[in-house]
Design an enzyme around this catalytic site. Structure first.
Site, PDB file in Angstrom:
ATOM      1  N   SER A   8       0.835  -1.197   0.000  1.00  0.00           N
ATOM      2  CA  SER A   8       0.000   0.000   0.000  1.00  0.00           C
ATOM      3  C   SER A   8       0.872   1.251   0.000  1.00  0.00           C
ATOM      4  CB  SER A   8      -0.914   0.005   1.234  1.00  0.00           C
ATOM      5  OG  SER A   8      -0.142  -0.084   2.421  1.00  0.00           O
ATOM      6  N   CYS A  70       3.508  -6.922   1.814  1.00  0.00           N
ATOM      7  CA  CYS A  70       2.446  -6.387   2.662  1.00  0.00           C
ATOM      8  C   CYS A  70       1.723  -7.561   3.298  1.00  0.00           C
ATOM      9  CB  CYS A  70       1.480  -5.550   1.826  1.00  0.00           C
ATOM     10  SG  CYS A  70       0.013  -4.974   2.714  1.00  0.00           S
ATOM     11  N   THR A  72      -1.119  -7.513   5.030  1.00  0.00           N
ATOM     12  CA  THR A  72      -2.559  -7.447   4.799  1.00  0.00           C
ATOM     13  C   THR A  72      -2.910  -7.935   3.401  1.00  0.00           C
ATOM     14  OG1 THR A  72      -2.822  -5.592   6.336  1.00  0.00           O
ATOM     15  CG2 THR A  72      -4.550  -5.901   4.698  1.00  0.00           C
ATOM     16  N   CYS A 177       4.107  -6.572  10.410  1.00  0.00           N
ATOM     17  CA  CYS A 177       3.718  -5.614   9.369  1.00  0.00           C
ATOM     18  C   CYS A 177       5.015  -5.114   8.752  1.00  0.00           C
ATOM     19  CB  CYS A 177       2.913  -4.460   9.961  1.00  0.00           C
ATOM     20  SG  CYS A 177       2.610  -3.095   8.798  1.00  0.00           S
ATOM     21  N   HIS A 179       5.850  -2.393   7.452  1.00  0.00           N
ATOM     22  CA  HIS A 179       6.236  -1.041   7.869  1.00  0.00           C
ATOM     23  C   HIS A 179       7.074  -1.073   9.152  1.00  0.00           C
ATOM     24  CE1 HIS A 179       3.220   0.387   4.988  1.00  0.00           C
ATOM     25  NE2 HIS A 179       3.676   1.610   5.173  1.00  0.00           N
TER      26      HIS A 179
END
Length: 261
Positions: A8, A70, A72, A177, A179
């Site tokens: 994302s 990612c 998700t 995650c 990030h």
């Protein structure tokens, strides 16, 4: 060789930097849709639609493999992505590093987004790879968003809140995650307890980068000529690494090693 990565937002920087270190000669394509980030709170159908759009933008560059950098998107959209792109483009998903973390015997904490924490997907991985190990799932609301926007106060606050919910005896933290891998050392500093052995952090970037090379029949060659190019796609349009991306070591590495496209 050309390897694409999708996310994302800038969570893909960690895996991209590992690929760059392993193969300085690989052309990289970074495809994201930062305007729609974060994907975690979105419905599975929405995530799948957005992930397909980001992946198809990357596929236009004719990569040899696509890393879904990612968590998700991997949980929600990996079957759809593989159905759309394979076998022409191998698709490599990101799985939280629960197995190697649990191999140390625990106790283990899994830091993840609220959407992933407690999900059947994550609980399934815990049951499969951490049976008999003490595991604490720690939701980290706002952390990925703060990392994405370079919000230093927000990062510190989210890490501090998650650290308070992390048991003191934890010996390993899974960064659930992508990030989070960009602020790994800040997480380590918040969770490390004085007098205890060094905390182990387990991200996914190294594993997915190595798997991408295996899928296309290539080996790591860190001494290869640093001739790989860098293409940045933002919502399908060619752009450049943002100032926020360049605030992280991984982003600076990519810009320093990769010639301008």
């Amino acid at each position: 060789m050309k390897i694409a990565l999708m996310d994302s937002g800038i969570g893909l920087l960690a895996a991209a930097a590992v690929v760059r270190r392993l193969r300085p000669d690989a052309d990289l394509v970074l495809s994201s849709d930062p305007g729609s980030m974060p994907w975690g709170p979105r419905t599975p159908e929405d995530v799948t639609a957005r992930a397909l759009a980001v992946a198809e933008a990357a596929a236009q560059c004719r990569p040899d493999a696509l890393i879904v950098a990612c968590n998700t998107a991997t949980v929600r959209a990996l079957p759809a992505l593989r159905a759309r792109l394979e076998p022409e483009v191998p698709v490599i998903g990101t799985v939280p590093a629960i197995k190697p973390a649990a191999a140390g015997g625990g106790p283990v904490a899994i830091w993840a987004t609220p959407a992933t924490t407690g999900s059947p997907y994550q609980r399934g991985l815990i049951g499969e790879f951490a049976d008999g190990v003490s595991v604490t799932e720690v939701a980290c609301p706002g952390l990925a968003d703060a990392v994405e926007h370079g919000d230093q106060e927000g990062i510190d606050a989210a890490i501090a809140a998650a650290a308070e919910r992390t048991p003191d005896d934890v010996r390993a933290v899974v960064l659930g995650c992508t990030h989070y891998e960009l602020v790994a050392e800040r997480i380590r500093a918040a969770v490390q307890q004085p007098g205890l052995p060094p905390l182990a952090l387990h991200g996914s970037a190294g594993a997915v980068a190595a798997q991408a090379l295996r899928r296309i029949g290539e080996l790591p060659d860190p001494e290869a000529p640093a001739e790989g190019s860098l293409t940045v796609l933002l919502s399908g349009s060619e752009g450049s690494l943002s100032a926020t991306a360049l605030a992280y070591e991984e982003g600076r590495l990519l810009q320093a090693v990769s010639p301008a496209h």
